[in-house]
Scaffold this motif. Structure first.
Motif, mmCIF file in Angstrom:
data_model
loop_
_atom_site.group_PDB
_atom_site.id
_atom_site.type_symbol
_atom_site.label_atom_id
_atom_site.label_comp_id
_atom_site.label_asym_id
_atom_site.label_seq_id
_atom_site.Cartn_x
_atom_site.Cartn_y
_atom_site.Cartn_z
ATOM 1 N N VAL A 30 43.263 93.088 78.238
ATOM 2 C CA VAL A 30 42.558 93.325 79.492
ATOM 3 C C VAL A 30 43.578 93.364 80.616
ATOM 4 O O VAL A 30 44.282 92.384 80.863
ATOM 5 C CB VAL A 30 41.500 92.238 79.756
ATOM 6 C CG1 VAL A 30 40.834 92.472 81.115
ATOM 7 C CG2 VAL A 30 40.449 92.210 78.647
ATOM 8 N N ARG A 33 39.926 94.182 86.107
ATOM 9 C CA ARG A 33 38.468 94.176 86.136
ATOM 10 C C ARG A 33 37.968 94.899 87.380
ATOM 11 O O ARG A 33 38.611 94.841 88.430
ATOM 12 C CB ARG A 33 37.938 92.734 86.121
ATOM 13 C CG ARG A 33 38.268 91.975 84.831
ATOM 14 C CD ARG A 33 38.047 90.477 85.000
ATOM 15 N NE ARG A 33 38.144 89.774 83.729
ATOM 16 C CZ ARG A 33 39.291 89.442 83.137
ATOM 17 N NH1 ARG A 33 40.442 89.751 83.715
ATOM 18 N NH2 ARG A 33 39.275 88.803 81.977
ATOM 19 N N THR A 291 38.358 89.370 75.074
ATOM 20 C CA THR A 291 37.723 89.991 76.237
ATOM 21 C C THR A 291 36.948 88.917 76.995
ATOM 22 O O THR A 291 37.530 88.130 77.716
ATOM 23 C CB THR A 291 36.813 91.161 75.807
ATOM 24 O OG1 THR A 291 35.869 90.701 74.821
ATOM 25 C CG2 THR A 291 37.625 92.305 75.251
ATOM 26 N N LYS A 292 35.632 88.845 76.785
ATOM 27 C CA LYS A 292 34.818 87.820 77.416
ATOM 28 C C LYS A 292 33.467 87.784 76.715
ATOM 29 O O LYS A 292 32.971 88.826 76.273
ATOM 30 C CB LYS A 292 34.624 88.126 78.912
ATOM 31 C CG LYS A 292 33.914 87.023 79.691
ATOM 32 C CD LYS A 292 33.841 87.379 81.164
ATOM 33 C CE LYS A 292 33.100 86.290 81.939
ATOM 34 N NZ LYS A 292 33.017 86.598 83.379
ATOM 35 N N ALA A 295 30.543 90.678 76.240
ATOM 36 C CA ALA A 295 31.083 92.046 76.299
ATOM 37 C C ALA A 295 30.842 92.729 74.966
ATOM 38 O O ALA A 295 31.734 92.858 74.138
ATOM 39 C CB ALA A 295 32.565 92.014 76.647
ATOM 40 N N TYR A 308 36.841 100.458 77.610
ATOM 41 C CA TYR A 308 36.073 99.853 78.700
ATOM 42 C C TYR A 308 34.913 99.074 78.099
ATOM 43 O O TYR A 308 34.252 99.535 77.171
ATOM 44 C CB TYR A 308 35.529 100.925 79.649
ATOM 45 C CG TYR A 308 36.598 101.757 80.312
ATOM 46 C CD1 TYR A 308 37.144 101.377 81.535
ATOM 47 C CD2 TYR A 308 37.076 102.915 79.704
ATOM 48 C CE1 TYR A 308 38.140 102.138 82.144
ATOM 49 C CE2 TYR A 308 38.063 103.678 80.302
ATOM 50 C CZ TYR A 308 38.597 103.292 81.506
ATOM 51 O OH TYR A 308 39.591 104.047 82.105
ATOM 52 N N THR A 331 30.551 93.117 85.706
ATOM 53 C CA THR A 331 31.941 93.540 85.827
ATOM 54 C C THR A 331 32.340 94.453 84.687
ATOM 55 O O THR A 331 31.970 94.250 83.529
ATOM 56 C CB THR A 331 32.866 92.309 85.832
ATOM 57 O OG1 THR A 331 32.532 91.469 86.941
ATOM 58 C CG2 THR A 331 34.333 92.724 85.961
ATOM 59 N N LEU A 333 35.398 95.688 82.414
ATOM 60 C CA LEU A 333 36.713 95.258 81.959
ATOM 61 C C LEU A 333 37.485 96.458 81.448
ATOM 62 O O LEU A 333 36.953 97.265 80.666
ATOM 63 C CB LEU A 333 36.603 94.223 80.833
ATOM 64 C CG LEU A 333 36.373 92.758 81.212
ATOM 65 C CD1 LEU A 333 35.071 92.571 81.964
ATOM 66 C CD2 LEU A 333 36.373 91.876 79.953
#
Length: 337
Positions: A30, A33, A291-292, A295, A308, A331, A333
């Protein structure tokens, strides 16, 4: 895809899942953002290399981001329960699938201005794709278990294809064949886009409840993702030829033809699994990218090789309820090699 509202968000252990980068894989990570804000869930996002834009579905509208400036450059409004976006640059048009009112919005590819609304006969259109071979749009209805076919030039409904189950993502080969995951049957259905008929179907077990689907057109391989597993199919032999261990809660996959890499976005783990294709039946994990959490959907710009994905921040979970999304935390990423 399976959910328009956000997944139940778990604490990410992405750092623990991270693997060393092997010499034959790029170092995806990443890099930055883009805060999109707003409220509501999300589903598919689509990168369009030709226009340098990413189309991000977000509840009741589609946010359009310029990938050169990382700025929002447009918005397609009034798309209630939007799931997907299909683009036809050759016709100067695009379409959204609006699950909440079972319609398709037709919009101008360049200006993003809505052109028409198609009230299709199916229920809850989810995945949507454009077939360049026939210049037709195929919208896949989750609740009515079928696909509706639309003439991309005239917006007229040409027919309806029963699928015998809940369709998820679909891909085409550009030559008149289309394949779609059937989530509740754990199989893939093949559709002739000219005759608008199902010509074959096969099981992709041990892949259960497949969501994302990608294609290697040159080597004739399909990549379906399920919880913890990617199934690789030969559509001509109609069978699974390989399986790969991936992360939990995947909802999208993508294939980079130039680099021979397959990607799976794992929302539960907060990772992207990178798989190397080194032969028709040889696939191995070469990187796990943190990532998070949440996601789960993803797209690839095949020209820049940039990935993305989107997610948000959430309030602490309350027993028996989904955690609430924090205001304006939605958001995008950006993951670069």
């Amino acid at each position: 895809m399976r959910r328009l509202v956000p997944l139940c968000i778990l604490l990410s252990a992405a750092a623990l899942h991270a693997q060393p980068v092997t010499k034959d894989a790029p170092n995806y990570h990443v890099t930055h953002r883009v805060r999109l804000g707003g409220a509501g869930g999300w589903d598919y996002l689509v990168a369009d290399a030709a226009s340098h834009r990413v189309f991000v579905t977000h509840g009741t509208h589609v946010v359009v981001v310029d990938t050169r400036t990382d700025s929002v450059v447009g918005d397609i409004a009034d798309t209630p329960g939007v799931h997907g976006v299909a683009l036809a640059p050759d016709l100067g048009r695009g379409w959204t699938s609006n699950g909440r009112d079972s319609t398709l919005t037709v919009f101008d590819y360049t200006t993003l201005v809505p052109l028409a609304r198609i009230h299709e006969p199916g229920v809850n259109p989810d995945a949507i794709t454009y077939d360049s071979a026939t210049k037709r749009v195929f919208a896949f209805n989750g609740r009515s278990g079928d696909a509706v076919v639309v003439d991309a030039a005239t917006d007229s409904v040409l027919g309806r294809i029963p699928l015998g189950g809940k369709p998820e993502f679909a891909v085409t080969d550009g030559r008149g064949m289309l394949w779609v995951n059937i989530e509740d049957r754990g199989e893939i259905a093949a559709i002739d886009t000219r005759t608008m008929a199902v010509t074959a179907r096969w099981s992709i077990k041990p892949c259960e409840e497949p969501s994302g689907l990608a294609i290697d057109r040159e080597h004739r391989r399909l990549f379906s993702v399920c919880d913890d597993v990617m199934a690789v199919s030969d559509p001509d032999a109609r069978k699974v030829v390989a399986t790969v261990k991936i992360g939990g809660g995947p909802d999208a996959t993508a294939f980079d033809a130039e680099r021979g890499l397959v990607f799976a976005s794992n929302g539960e783990d907060g990772t992207i699994t990178v798989v190397r294709e080194s032969g028709p039946s040889t696939f191995r994990v070469v990187q796990t990218v943190p990532t998070k959490s949440g996601a789960r959907t993803m797209t690839l710009d095949a020209t820049t090789h940039v990935l993305y994905t989107v997610t948000a921040d959430f309030e602490p979970a309350v027993a028996g309820a989904r955690p609430a999304m924090k205001p304006d935390s939605f958001t995008l990423l950006v993951i670069e090699p």
